[in-house]
Motif scaffolding. Sequence first.
Motif, PDB file in Angstrom:
ATOM      1  N   ILE A 200      -2.127  36.825  44.825  1.00  0.00           N
ATOM      2  CA  ILE A 200      -2.733  37.590  45.922  1.00  0.00           C
ATOM      3  C   ILE A 200      -3.613  38.709  45.373  1.00  0.00           C
ATOM      4  N   ASP A 201      -3.150  39.370  44.303  1.00  0.00           N
ATOM      5  CA  ASP A 201      -3.916  40.461  43.695  1.00  0.00           C
ATOM      6  C   ASP A 201      -4.991  39.965  42.732  1.00  0.00           C
ATOM      7  N   ARG A 202      -5.067  38.622  42.569  1.00  0.00           N
ATOM      8  CA  ARG A 202      -6.069  38.001  41.693  1.00  0.00           C
ATOM      9  C   ARG A 202      -5.983  38.519  40.259  1.00  0.00           C
ATOM     10  N   ILE A 203      -4.770  38.649  39.782  1.00  0.00           N
ATOM     11  CA  ILE A 203      -4.560  39.048  38.392  1.00  0.00           C
ATOM     12  C   ILE A 203      -4.694  37.806  37.513  1.00  0.00           C
ATOM     13  N   PRO A 204      -5.459  37.867  36.419  1.00  0.00           N
ATOM     14  CA  PRO A 204      -5.598  36.696  35.538  1.00  0.00           C
ATOM     15  C   PRO A 204      -4.245  36.236  35.012  1.00  0.00           C
ATOM     16  N   THR A 205      -4.125  34.930  34.835  1.00  0.00           N
ATOM     17  CA  THR A 205      -2.841  34.361  34.404  1.00  0.00           C
ATOM     18  C   THR A 205      -2.389  34.946  33.076  1.00  0.00           C
ATOM     19  N   TRP A 206      -3.316  35.065  32.130  1.00  0.00           N
ATOM     20  CA  TRP A 206      -2.936  35.589  30.811  1.00  0.00           C
ATOM     21  C   TRP A 206      -2.412  37.011  30.916  1.00  0.00           C
ATOM     22  N   ARG A 207      -2.987  37.786  31.852  1.00  0.00           N
ATOM     23  CA  ARG A 207      -2.536  39.169  32.019  1.00  0.00           C
ATOM     24  C   ARG A 207      -1.136  39.220  32.620  1.00  0.00           C
ATOM     25  N   VAL A 208      -0.821  38.266  33.490  1.00  0.00           N
ATOM     26  CA  VAL A 208       0.529  38.199  34.064  1.00  0.00           C
ATOM     27  C   VAL A 208       1.555  37.950  32.962  1.00  0.00           C
ATOM     28  N   TYR A 209       1.224  36.991  32.076  1.00  0.00           N
ATOM     29  CA  TYR A 209       2.150  36.685  30.981  1.00  0.00           C
ATOM     30  C   TYR A 209       2.321  37.883  30.051  1.00  0.00           C
ATOM     31  N   VAL A 210       1.224  38.546  29.711  1.00  0.00           N
ATOM     32  CA  VAL A 210       1.281  39.649  28.747  1.00  0.00           C
ATOM     33  C   VAL A 210       1.956  40.881  29.345  1.00  0.00           C
ATOM     34  N   LEU A 214       6.266  38.671  29.611  1.00  0.00           N
ATOM     35  CA  LEU A 214       6.830  38.995  28.295  1.00  0.00           C
ATOM     36  C   LEU A 214       7.823  40.153  28.347  1.00  0.00           C
ATOM     37  N   PRO A 215       7.536  41.245  29.083  1.00  0.00           N
ATOM     38  CA  PRO A 215       8.571  42.283  29.195  1.00  0.00           C
ATOM     39  C   PRO A 215       9.867  41.781  29.834  1.00  0.00           C
ATOM     40  N   ILE A 216       9.748  40.890  30.806  1.00  0.00           N
ATOM     41  CA  ILE A 216      10.943  40.326  31.427  1.00  0.00           C
ATOM     42  C   ILE A 216      11.735  39.497  30.411  1.00  0.00           C
ATOM     43  N   LEU A 217      11.010  38.824  29.515  1.00  0.00           N
ATOM     44  CA  LEU A 217      11.658  37.957  28.522  1.00  0.00           C
ATOM     45  C   LEU A 217      12.119  38.712  27.276  1.00  0.00           C
ATOM     46  N   THR A 218      12.072  40.029  27.292  1.00  0.00           N
ATOM     47  CA  THR A 218      12.451  40.804  26.095  1.00  0.00           C
ATOM     48  C   THR A 218      13.851  40.463  25.586  1.00  0.00           C
ATOM     49  N   PRO A 219      14.892  40.371  26.448  1.00  0.00           N
ATOM     50  CA  PRO A 219      16.209  39.986  25.921  1.00  0.00           C
ATOM     51  C   PRO A 219      16.211  38.603  25.270  1.00  0.00           C
ATOM     52  N   THR A 220      15.483  37.658  25.859  1.00  0.00           N
ATOM     53  CA  THR A 220      15.396  36.318  25.268  1.00  0.00           C
ATOM     54  C   THR A 220      14.681  36.351  23.929  1.00  0.00           C
ATOM     55  N   ILE A 221      13.592  37.099  23.855  1.00  0.00           N
ATOM     56  CA  ILE A 221      12.845  37.222  22.598  1.00  0.00           C
ATOM     57  C   ILE A 221      13.714  37.875  21.522  1.00  0.00           C
ATOM     58  N   THR A 222      14.488  38.894  21.925  1.00  0.00           N
ATOM     59  CA  THR A 222      15.369  39.570  20.970  1.00  0.00           C
ATOM     60  C   THR A 222      16.427  38.612  20.434  1.00  0.00           C
ATOM     61  N   THR A 223      17.027  37.825  21.329  1.00  0.00           N
ATOM     62  CA  THR A 223      18.033  36.855  20.904  1.00  0.00           C
ATOM     63  C   THR A 223      17.445  35.828  19.953  1.00  0.00           C
ATOM     64  N   ALA A 224      16.268  35.301  20.287  1.00  0.00           N
ATOM     65  CA  ALA A 224      15.610  34.322  19.415  1.00  0.00           C
ATOM     66  C   ALA A 224      15.285  34.929  18.065  1.00  0.00           C
ATOM     67  N   THR A 225      14.835  36.173  18.053  1.00  0.00           N
ATOM     68  CA  THR A 225      14.490  36.839  16.791  1.00  0.00           C
ATOM     69  C   THR A 225      15.715  37.015  15.912  1.00  0.00           C
ATOM     70  N   VAL A 226      16.844  37.396  16.518  1.00  0.00           N
ATOM     71  CA  VAL A 226      18.069  37.567  15.742  1.00  0.00           C
ATOM     72  C   VAL A 226      18.514  36.233  15.143  1.00  0.00           C
ATOM     73  N   LEU A 227      18.497  35.169  15.948  1.00  0.00           N
ATOM     74  CA  LEU A 227      18.900  33.846  15.451  1.00  0.00           C
ATOM     75  C   LEU A 227      17.995  33.386  14.312  1.00  0.00           C
ATOM     76  N   LEU A 228      16.698  33.580  14.466  1.00  0.00           N
ATOM     77  CA  LEU A 228      15.757  33.186  13.418  1.00  0.00           C
ATOM     78  C   LEU A 228      15.928  34.043  12.169  1.00  0.00           C
ATOM     79  N   SER A 229      16.206  35.330  12.350  1.00  0.00           N
ATOM     80  CA  SER A 229      16.389  36.228  11.204  1.00  0.00           C
ATOM     81  C   SER A 229      17.600  35.826  10.378  1.00  0.00           C
TER      82      SER A 229
END
Length: 303
Positions: A200-210, A214-229
């Motif tokens: 509705i606000d015509r926000i570009p798709t890439w901007r929505v993800y960035v 991505l902020p919503i997925l921060t816990p998932t990213i943190t978990t993946a980073t720990v497992l990979l580390s």
Amino acid sequence: MAEPARVPRQHRPARLRMAALALIPAWIVVIAAYIGTMVWTMVISFTSSKLLPVYNFVGLEQYTRLFASDRWQVSVWHLLVFGVLFIVICLVVGFLLAVALDQKVRFENTFRTIFLYPYAMSFIVTGLIWQWLMNPTLGIQNTMRGLGWESFTFDWAVNSRLAVFALVIAAIWQASGLVMALMLAGLRGVDSELWKAAKIDRIPTWRVYVSIILPILTPTITTATVLLSIAVIKVYDLVVALTNGGPGTSSEMPAKFVMDNLGTRQNIGLATAASTVMLITVICVISPWLYQTYFRRQSRRPA
């Protein structure tokens, strides 16, 4: 549907005691097999043990030898290069694959299985597969030259300048599917109203993800980073199967340094010193995640 029967309050302490008793064997195993062996390893690292453990304490002598060892310094540098490239590229590739599958593509289950399948393999199998692929006389290089591309080279596993990057490629191929699965689960948990509002606000798709996803997925990213580390720090079987630390020491890793000193070099004291350093590194990696995941959440709960 009928609600499950609730346990009366007066019976809860008894049930908790029974549960605690049932966990005693597991706690004995944890204390003896895990904590006990870690403590024993640290103790041996302060001794002059060679072929067999002895309790002739020499203080920090093994650690001094360890950090003065050129081979250890090279292995740590390789670990840093491997770890940064492996974690960053895995996160990026896994996220992009998850975004692609989140578009409700046809045969999604098939693609998801294909991408996740390499993670079901052991690092030994992954190393052997990529050893064959990077073998100049058997793999991709030989195939491409047989098709007429005589200048094509893909001999990274036997090239001293590129051997570490060969390990990176093989590890990414195996682990990016795990990151994809974690990211996809996170994307499926995003409220669809966010996407409707963004359209509705015509926000570009890439901007929505960035800016939003991505902020919503921060816990998932943190978990993946720990497992990979953790996978980075203990990488051993992939190195042995793909390059065996060579050519020379061009793909040497700390885990292989430890195993070589335990076995062929018969220097238990130095090996346990190196493994203790690796243990401390793992604790440093896990501690922020544990604090964020468990202790900080518990402190936020209302009394």
